[in-house]
Write an enzyme that holds these catalytic residues in place. Structure first.
Site, short mmCIF file in Angstrom:
data_model
loop_
_atom_site.label_atom_id
_atom_site.label_comp_id
_atom_site.label_asym_id
_atom_site.label_seq_id
_atom_site.Cartn_x
_atom_site.Cartn_y
_atom_site.Cartn_z
CE LYS A 64 10.53 -28.20 49.72
NZ LYS A 64 10.68 -26.99 50.16
CB THR A 65 15.90 -32.73 52.86
OG1 THR A 65 15.68 -31.66 51.61
CG2 THR A 65 17.08 -33.48 52.68
CG ASP A 109 15.20 -31.09 46.52
OD1 ASP A 109 14.21 -30.66 46.62
OD2 ASP A 109 16.23 -30.64 47.12
CB THR A 158 10.38 -23.92 45.90
OG1 THR A 158 11.09 -24.11 44.69
CG2 THR A 158 11.46 -24.46 46.98
NE ARG A 218 17.87 -25.16 54.05
CZ ARG A 218 17.50 -25.51 53.06
NH1 ARG A 218 17.80 -24.75 51.96
NH2 ARG A 218 17.03 -26.40 52.58
#
Ligand code: ADE
Length: 330
Positions: A64-65, A109, A158, A218
């Site tokens: 997402k980032t 976030d 999330t 990740r």
């Protein structure tokens, strides 16, 4: 001594930025989101405007980032980041937005952890690009309107279900869900990352790592870095499937990518709570973890691969979960 400069080698933590894709072509997977974001951004850019606000949701580590920074770079504007729990007062949002002097992306976030009172101060910012705040007290109190630079708010969460409807519906540019990656996509990401890290990763090793990466870039990049360390210390010139197996066995990571902590969640439900259902708070206390860690770190993947079930009465181990634990014991 500045070892980073002297050796011309990036420090370990800055590798994350080295591995992060900077343009759409480098971003693998999430084709639907890429397509929709691209249209939103291009259309706004042609009109000389900022795109409408966007909400990205999905489990941690899916990129997402990374998407937010690509959007900033395509728009040619700076990105200011914040996180829900960090914003304590209306003034915090004003000062964050003000740092984007001539406009940009404000990335919030973990927006589900934003204080409910602050949420309401976001609405006028999202709708009209300004905010009225009260200054002074008592009879001299007055309302001052502050115009903010043109910003697009991109929020990530999330847990989209924890957002109130008024907040959720203000993301008029779209609410976009990131999906877990398939093994082929993860292998592709790993091969690209290995090139950037300048290590030789055999195709069979990329597949073995992809299987253990929990459908998450990740995790994939994290495992690749740990396997690279293992290969280096054991003087292996390249990363083979055997190196992957040996390196991850040392770390107690199994063929599904489950860790000893993940297995402990399942064992606790089975042995202490007779397989469940058990409430998440009780489970967290028994594991000596906080509820949020159980909900956001352990559960999503255990649920995704069908070992754990979330029911209205609590968490239960599934038949597949019982068989998984039984095979581990055999
Ligand atoms: N790193 C994190 N997410 C990625 C993606 N989707 N593609 C390539 N590299 C990534």
């Amino acid at each position: 001594m500045d070892t980073e400069r002297e050796n011309h080698q990036p420090l370990e933590h800055s590798l994350d930025s080295l591995l992060r894709p900077k343009v759409w072509d480098e971003y693998i997977g999430q084709e639907n989101i890429k397509k929709n974001l691209n249209i939103l951004i291009e259309a706004a850019r042609e009109r000389g405007q900022m795109p409408e606000h966007v909400l990205l949701y999905g489990p941690a580590g899916l990129g997402k980032t990374t998407l937010v920074y690509i959007i900033g770079s395509v728009l040619g504007v700076p990105v200011q980041t914040a996180s829900g729990p960090m914003i304590e007062r209306a003034g915090d949002i004003v000062s964050l937005a003000s740092t984007l002097e001539s406009g940009g992306v404000l990335f919030i976030d973990e927006i589900h952890r934003l204080n409910k009172n602050i949420e309401e101060t976001l609405y006028p910012i999202m709708e009209s690009g300004g905010i009225s705040i009260m200054v002074g007290k008592g009879p001299t109190a007055r309302s001052v309107h502050i115009n903010l630079p043109p910003i697009v708010i991109i929020a990530a969460t999330t847990q989209v279900g924890k957002l109130s409807t008024p907040l959720r519906t203000r993301f008029s540019g779209g609410i976009m869900r990131l999906l877990p990656y398939n093994e082929e996509e993860i292998a592709h990401i790993l091969i690209r990352s290995a090139e950037r890290l300048d290590v030789v990763l055999e195709n069979t090793a990329a597949t073995a790592l992809a299987q253990r990466s929990r459908s998450t870039p990740r995790t994939a990049n994290y495992l690749l870095k740990r396997v690279r360390d293992y290969a280096q210390v054991h003087n292996k010139p390249s990363i083979t499937a055997e190196v992957v197996r040996a390196a991850l066995a040392d770390r107690d990571i199994d063929e599904y990518g489950l860790t000893a902590e993940d297995r402990n969640v399942l064992t606790t439900i089975q042995e202490i709570f007779n397989g469940g259902p058990v409430g998440v708070q009780t489970l967290a206390t028994t594991l000596s973890e906080d509820t949020q860690t159980v909900e956001e770190v352990y559960e999503p993947f255990l649920v995704q691969i069908g070992l754990l079930e979330r029911t209205p009465r609590g968490r239960s181990i599934t038949q597949k979960g019982i068989e998984y634990l039984k095979n581990k014991k055999d």
